[in-house]
Design an enzyme around this catalytic site. Structure first.
Site, PDB file in Angstrom:
ATOM      1  CE  LYS A  46     -10.811   0.311   1.260  1.00 38.43           C
ATOM      2  NZ  LYS A  46     -12.185   0.658   0.820  1.00 38.43           N
ATOM      3  CB  VAL A  55      -0.945   0.017   1.224  1.00 33.04           C
ATOM      4  CG1 VAL A  55      -1.818   1.275   1.202  1.00 33.04           C
ATOM      5  CG2 VAL A  55      -1.805  -1.232   1.250  1.00 33.04           C
ATOM      6  CG  HIS A  85       7.376 -11.543  18.671  1.00 34.25           C
ATOM      7  ND1 HIS A  85       6.104 -11.053  18.839  1.00 34.25           N
ATOM      8  CD2 HIS A  85       8.212 -10.552  19.069  1.00 34.25           C
ATOM      9  CE1 HIS A  85       6.168  -9.823  19.309  1.00 34.25           C
ATOM     10  NE2 HIS A  85       7.425  -9.491  19.462  1.00 34.25           N
ATOM     11  CG  ASP A 142      11.381  -6.421  17.549  1.00 33.85           C
ATOM     12  OD1 ASP A 142      10.608  -6.869  18.424  1.00 33.85           O
ATOM     13  OD2 ASP A 142      11.207  -5.331  16.976  1.00 33.85           O
TER      14      ASP A 142
END
Length: 384
Positions: free
Chosen positions: A278, A73, A151, A124
């Site tokens: 979306k 996007v 995670h 992370d």
């Protein structure tokens, strides 16, 4: 006149970089490595942090997108967990150093700051392909009963593997890091309750104000071309450790509430405009479906078991291409077709939704009715 002003500005920028580097070098007793970051500028890292970065466990983060399917996007949103982790390590050190220099009575040591930086660097490590898509969408659908994989848990496994497999314990001891005795009534390891505020720097479970958020807000906005009005530098200058209900916490003056409102508004705005867009969620749903169909043949979910940690180290966003260009016509055709649809922008169409109050039989009947009335047989996908 304009060219003279431009030359003067360039010289000032160069001088600022030199001054910043000299200050950073003065604070470090060891040979530092300097990284140029597009968000934070010149970042000086301790040699132990560089040794952690130069391992396969950490380098895999280069191949894991920070924002999952957002780049379909917002094309600029293709940055990785690698640079985010380095940025968090930098900010963690800056905040800890500011507290150390302004509140001597806290007895924050250089070893404390290094530990906080390591926490920021490695927080992370355990993310899977396309970051949160893997753990919040894919793994949620394949989890078996009592499978409590997260995670965060994978980050701990990978860090332990990294330290043991590359002999970093010796390096840690070289820089004064050693395991400390645990306190019976204190749930955290490493530092005692008197330094509880250190656990609020990278991931603040009390109020969500932490350097992990500072970095991803700034970094995401930078790559997406959006504005971020929150000023974390002001937070660093004004943050102080105060005792609240018998425990030390990082606090801020009440007059700074507006700056924190900006931070939470920036986060809300990114969720509304980017993370929960979306089309982003549609693309991520399709990637998840492809992963689920390929799971039986590529063992994407089995890699999350602790005994399969070597497989997990090799599990990155590259699995997308592995499916997309697979020559296995028999087993991978369905998964491949879904990913091909993403590239052709032939995305799923939204038909409708129903609250999850229907029985399985009612769901089957609803699907059959929709197909019979609206779509060709077999073309309707029901996502729960």
């Amino acid at each position: 006149m304009l060219s003279i002003e431009n030359e003067r500005a360039k010289k000032m920028d160069i001088q600022n970089i030199v001054d910043e580097f000299v200050e950073l070098k003065a604070r470090c007793k060891f040979q530092i490595e300097v990284f140029h970051d597009p968000v934070h500028g010149q970042i000086a890292l301790h040699p132990l942090l560089v040794k952690i970065i130069d391992t396969p466990e950490f380098q895999r983060l280069r191949s894991i997108k920070q924002l999952g399917g957002v780049s379909y996007v917002y094309p600029g949103g293709s940055h990785s967990r690698f640079e985010h982790s380095i940025g968090v390590a930098h900010l963690a050190g800056e905040l800890a150093y500011n507290l150390q220099s302004r509140q001597k009575k806290l007895n924050i040591t250089d070893e404390d700051i290094l530990c906080v930086q390591i926490a920021g660097l490695c927080h992370d490590l355990g993310h899977g392909p396309f970051s949160h898509l893997y753990d919040t969408m894919f793994m949620q659908k394949v989890k078996r009963q009592n499978n409590k994989w997260t995670h965060e848990k994978a980050s701990v496994w990978l860090f332990d593997h990294l330290v043991n497999h590359h002999g970093l314990k010796v390096e840690m001891e070289k820089y004064g890091l050693k395991e400390e005795e645990e306190e019976e009534e204190w749930p955290f390891e490493g530092r005692g309750e008197e330094k509880s505020f250190l656990y609020e720097i990278v991931a603040n479970k009390l109020n969500g104000i932490d350097v992990d958020k500072f970095d991803y807000l700034d970094r995401d906005c930078h790559h997406l071309g959006l504005n971020n009005t929150f000023d974390y530098q002001r937070y660093f200058l004004l943050a102080r450790v105060c005792k609240v209900n018998g425990r030390n916490h990082i606090c801020l003056r009440e007059k700074e509430a507006g700056n924190l409102y900006d931070m939470f508004y920036s986060r809300y705005s990114l969720h509304r405009r980017v993370y929960q867009h979306k089309v982003t969620k549609n693309v991520e749903l399709m990637i998840t479906e492809a992963f689920l169909k390929a799971d039986l043949f590529l063992n994407l979910s089995e890699a999350t078991k602790k005994e399969n940690i070597e497989d997990y180290i090799n599990l990155t966003d590259e699995v997308f291409e592995k499916i997309l260009y697979s020559s296995d016509e028999e087993n991978m055709i369905e998964a491949r077709e879904i990913l091909q649809r993403i590239h052709k922008r032939s995305l799923y169409k939204f038909v409708g939704e129903e609250k999850d109050t229907l029985s399985n039989e009612e769901k089957k009947k609803l699907k059959a009715d929709l197909e019979r009335g609206l779509l060709p047989p077999g073309s309707l996908e029901v996502h729960e």
